[in-house]
Scaffold this motif. Structure first.
Motif, short mmCIF file in Angstrom:
data_model
loop_
_atom_site.label_atom_id
_atom_site.label_comp_id
_atom_site.label_asym_id
_atom_site.label_seq_id
_atom_site.Cartn_x
_atom_site.Cartn_y
_atom_site.Cartn_z
N ASN A 1 -4.23 6.72 -4.73
CA ASN A 1 -5.27 6.71 -3.20
C ASN A 1 -6.00 6.08 -2.80
OD1 ASN A 1 -6.53 8.38 -4.83
ND2 ASN A 1 -7.79 9.71 -3.80
N LYS B 1 -12.67 7.65 6.61
CA LYS B 1 -11.66 7.91 5.20
C LYS B 1 -12.32 5.62 5.26
CE LYS B 1 -9.62 11.33 5.56
NZ LYS B 1 -9.47 12.95 5.10
N LYS C 1 2.38 12.52 -0.84
CA LYS C 1 0.71 11.53 -0.86
C LYS C 1 0.74 12.38 -2.22
CE LYS C 1 -0.56 14.23 3.41
NZ LYS C 1 0.39 13.86 4.73
N ALA D 1 -7.47 9.85 1.58
CA ALA D 1 -7.09 7.67 1.37
C ALA D 1 -9.00 7.86 1.27
CB ALA D 1 -5.89 6.98 2.36
N GLN D 2 -9.27 6.74 0.49
CA GLN D 2 -10.20 6.06 0.58
C GLN D 2 -9.42 4.61 0.40
OE1 GLN D 2 -11.95 6.82 -2.66
NE2 GLN D 2 -11.59 8.96 -3.38
N PHE E 1 -1.37 5.69 3.84
CA PHE E 1 -1.23 6.73 3.32
C PHE E 1 -1.06 8.23 4.54
CE2 PHE E 1 -3.66 10.62 1.58
CZ PHE E 1 -3.52 9.97 0.03
N TYR E 2 -1.52 8.45 5.09
CA TYR E 2 -1.06 9.60 5.47
C TYR E 2 0.44 9.66 5.99
CZ TYR E 2 -5.02 11.01 5.06
OH TYR E 2 -6.53 11.08 3.88
N SER F 1 1.08 -1.09 -0.05
CA SER F 1 -0.12 -0.07 -0.16
C SER F 1 0.85 1.34 0.24
CB SER F 1 -1.24 0.37 1.69
OG SER F 1 -1.73 -0.73 1.21
N PHE G 1 0.50 4.41 -3.09
CA PHE G 1 0.30 5.53 -2.73
C PHE G 1 1.55 6.94 -3.19
CE2 PHE G 1 -2.35 3.71 1.18
CZ PHE G 1 -3.64 3.85 0.87
N VAL H 1 -5.01 2.95 5.93
CA VAL H 1 -5.29 4.61 5.41
C VAL H 1 -4.48 5.67 6.48
CG1 VAL H 1 -6.82 6.84 6.47
CG2 VAL H 1 -7.96 4.42 5.99
#
Lengths: 618, 221
Positions: free
Chosen positions: A401, A488, A439, A445-446, A433-434, A392, A396, A430
């Motif tokens: 995303n 999210k 990013k 993020a979804q 992602f952060y 993931s 990303f 999630v």
């Protein structure tokens, strides 16, 4: 073509392009020169059926014979069905517009249990009796194939012939026999008895089923010399197997608006819930050279701008890098997108990944199937949390995303902690992602959780397990949603009643034929479409037939119980499935076929040699 | 890069292909024909191709324009035509390839031939008589759907010309109706409304678009 009397009604229905025929590459032959007319029926709508690879293969295969003409038939949607019935127009085949009842052979592909009522409805729309015993003439012979026929017992009263396993060779053998018997004016009974002698042909009417007082199967007796065990057909060499080089190109948009080439059959993974994986063993691979040749031929003849390389687990294909490198030399130039469903991204070369997504970028999907490592060990899904998070993170960083995660609930030994683990894993994705400094800007993020429920299926290690009832599944779904804390993350769920009915028929016996017929007569069809599933009508049908559906789903079976599908042999032995079941309960995993042969028994279908063993030795 | 205007004929089973699906259908045909089209340069590149006058589902047409851009300046129009015709499904045929002489916006009208099949000759004759009276009255209202919602409009101002003949149980309506971006009258709506006002009921109809015209009635080229 469609019958003339239909013309004035065509513009009254949704998407009339489903009913016209005349598409590019559809095959029209001179009827007067044809011995066998074959109606290939897909028991769902045109858009779904036209996306199905098996149909494309058999369509081309039968039409490559000079003596036969294969045409396509799909389930008319409810608006069209009404027009056909109101005007007394019988179900017709798309190529000729001729009535299906006048064909010599009618073949249905049974891909999911909830299409059974559609099979009955289509036979009825054709003007044929739904029960095999009431169709007295030799023709049309009604045959079925596809995944579900590993247990065709709930449909046993309606079909004449069942073809388990690969259809490429046996279809021709059955057509040859039918042609001969038709010429000799033989009876249907004579034909069925002779057909049962073809390896891989199951004739349900030649088997007598006895039952115990508790409702379980007592005995399965083969009559008229039919084999006690029907061994599924297995095409040994995929390079030499018939493969179509042109597909019918629909005028209208279908579910998959792309073309498909198969890379291999079988699977080395052994996920314990996965029926397809066990049914299609042993693993057989197509060579990358042959696969590429087929891709090129199909792209040329259809003009699709997307090609899907399909298999049960694409990254396990040994020729993948070679194939992709060779294909990219022409697909990039021609702006053809290569889709790789069921790809494990963890060990996939970055450079190749970039080139693959250069034309169009598709979504990113993982199938961890379970939320905790313990649960994944039980189902033998050998993917770790670290692998999911690392991949993931990499995705990303590459600009994605949105990630879709597939999970299942209702697994054996499942606890609340395992269900909560699903939400935790989604949250971890999630968070990943952060953490990413690069990013994509302006996008959050979804993570979408797609939540299915386990339906224990024949020929899997879970075939003896109890299935969670709809009420329990609804509770589990609610619990999972309560564990999701982030906006999210979204959750999409299956309807538990759909899984319930699927479960009844997956492991059902012949006594369910009466229920299916009753439910259909009371208006059930298109049951796989949520808006059409009539739960109350189904429950009433069970009640009227004096059958408790939970007998088939909620009951844990013992290893020594005779199972309704015990006359079928798909290669993998019962002893192996039992040992896998025991290992599941102990939380023990089984290595993939490539790491170590576990002796599943399927090798004997390939003359005793499994491709996996041979290639690792060479 | 070279611009070209393809002119196609639509008949047979192909008439049940919607405008959106026609786009898909021609993109694939162009790929099969190996015609080097110019691709859009967006997120999801696709061949540049514009259907100038969308045709409603179920209607045939004799000569409909599509504008394309060719990547290759050398390829002749004749080659484009023959290569496409070799790969198009039955019912779709390229009848001509030209340089577009007029701007797409100049399309203002279209000429249709509508065949109305009646149960008997008397019905066809009375339809003809009544329909001509309705058209002469200058008032024929119908609900027309647009992006702004449903509106009741008078269709007569959108009919520039209409000739009706009746032979046996068949009535043939030849009409020039508004077409294009400013004002468009679907011949299906026109004929259904006309039949309703004429108190006639046909059993079946066939609609063929004959040609596209400019505001002054000149043939669109």
């Amino acid at each position: 073509m469609f019958p003339k009397e239909l013309k004035k009604h065509l513009l009254k229905v949704q998407k009339p392009g489903r009913y016209t025929g005349g598409e590019l590459n559809s095959v029209v032959k001179d009827k007067s020169k044809i011995d066998i007319r074959y109606a290939f029926c897909f028991p769902d709508t045109y858009e779904i059926g036209m996306s199905h690879l098996g149909m494309k293969i058999l369509y081309s295969l039968i039409n490559s014979r000079e003596d036969s003409w294969c045409e396509r038939v799909f389930a008319p949607d409810t608006d069209m069905e009404k027009i056909l019935r109101d005007n007394g127009i019988p179900l017709y085949a798309l190529e000729s517009g001729d009535a299906v009842k006048d064909f010599d052979a009618i073949g249905f592909t049974m891909q999911y249990e909830l299409s059974y009522t559609n099979v009955l409805n289509m036979l009825d729309l054709a003007g044929l009796p739904v029960r095999a015993s009431e169709r007295k003439e030799l023709t049309p012979v009604v045959m079925v194939g596809g995944t579900c026929v590993c247990n065709s017992e709930p449909m046993a009263d309606f079909v004449d012939i069942v073809l388990p396993g690969d259809g490429e060779e046996v279809t021709n053998e059955v057509i040859d026999l039918l042609k001969q018997f038709k010429k000799e004016n033989k009876s249907k009974q004579e034909f069925l008895t002779a057909a049962s002698q073809i390896p891989g042909v199951y004739v349900p009417s030649l088997y007598d089923i006895g039952y115990n007082a508790d409702g379980t199967v007592k005995s399965i007796t083969a009559l008229c010399g039919a084999p006690q065990k029907v061994v599924k057909r297995n095409v040994a060499d995929l390079d030499k197997m018939f493969a179509p080089e042109s597909f019918v190109v629909p005028f209208i948009e279908t579910v998959f608006d792309r073309t498909t080439v198969e890379l291999f059959r079988g699977c080395i993974r052994g996920c314990r819930f996965c029926q397809a994986g066990f049914l299609s063993r042993p693993l057989r691979e197509k060579s990358p050279e042959e696969a590429e040749r087929q891709c090129r031929a199909i792209c040329d003849s259809t003009g699709y701008d997307e090609i899907s390389l399909c298999s049960l687990s694409t990254s396990d294909y040994r020729g993948l890098e070679k194939l992709l490198n060779n294909m990219l030399t022409w697909t990039e130039e021609r702006k053809i997108n290569i889709a790789l469903p069921s790809l494990r991204v963890d060990n996939f070369p970055q450079e190749l990944m970039k080139r693959l997504t250069s034309v169009r970028r598709s979504g990113l999907t993982f199938a961890p199937e379970a939320g905790t490592q313990r649960m994944r060990d039980v189902i033998n899904k050998n993917i770790t949390e670290r692998e999911i998070l690392e991949t993931s993170a990499r995705a990303f960083a590459g600009g994605w995303n949105a990630v879709k995660l597939y999970f299942m609930i209702g697994l054996p030994t499942e606890t609340d902690e395992d269900i909560k683990g699903i939400a935790d894993l989604a949250q971890a994705v999630v968070d990943e992602f952060y953490k990413n400094p690069n990013k994509p800007k302006g996008k959050g993020a979804q993570v979408n959780i797609s939540l299915a429920s386990l339906v224990p299926k024949p020929f899997t290690p879970f075939q003896w397990e109890a299935q969670d009832t709809p009420d329990v599944l609804i509770e589990k779904q609610k619990y999972l949603i309560s564990c999701v804390k982030s906006g999210k993350i979204s959750v999409s769920r299956h309807v538990p009643w759909t899984s319930f009915l699927e479960g009844v028929f997956a492991r059902g016996d012949r006594r369910l034929c009466a229920v299916i017929e009753k439910a259909w007569r009371n208006g059930c069809h298109f049951d796989s479409w949520e808006e059409h599933l009539k739960k109350e009508t189904w429950l009433a049908a069970f009640e009227e037939c004096g059958i408790d559906p939970f007998f088939y789903t909620a009951r844990k079976r013992s290893f020594d119980e005779i199972l309704p599908w015990d006359m079928m042999d798909y290669g993998v032995t019962k002893a192996f499935l039992i040992s896998e079941n025991k290992k599941a309960h102990n939380g023990e995993t089984t290595p993939s076929c490539r790491e170590k042969c576990s002796g599943c028994g399927a090798a004997r279908l390939n003359g005793g040699v499994c491709n996996e063993m041979r290639k690792t030795v060479v | 890069m070279k611009c070209a205007r393809l002119w196609y004929k639509k008949s047979g089973m192909a008439i049940y292909t919607s405008h959106l699906d026609m786009n898909r259908c021609f993109s694939k045909a162009v790929t099969r024909a190996d015609i080097p089209l110019w691709y859009t340069e967006g997120f999801n590149p696709h061949p540049y191709m514009t259907f100038l006058a969308p045709l409603a589902l179920g209607q045939s047409a004799k000569r409909e324009p599509i504008d394309i851009k060719l990547e290759d300046d050398e390829i002749t129009f004749d080659r484009v035509k023959s290569r496409l015709n070799a790969v198009l499904p039955e019912g779709l045929e390229i009848v001509d390839v030209t340089e577009g002489r007029m701007k797409p916006g100049e399309i203002a009208k279209a000429k249709y031939k509508i065949r109305c099949f009646f149960i008997c000759e008397a019905d066809a004759v009375s339809f003809r008589k009544n329909a001509l009276n309705v058209l002469n009255s200058g008032e024929m209202f119908a609900e027309k759907r647009s992006k702004r919602g449903v509106k009741t409009v008078n269709l007569c101002p959108m009919v520039s010309k209409c000739v009706i003949t009746a032979v046996d149980s068949l009535a043939v309506v030849e009409a020039v109706l508004s077409a294009g971006n400013n004002e468009n009258l679907n011949p299906q709506l026109f004929i259904e409304t006309l039949a309703q006002y004429s108190e006639s009921e046909f059993d079946d109809i066939d609609i063929i678009r004959q040609s596209l015209l400019t505001e002054s009635g000149e043939l669109f080229e």
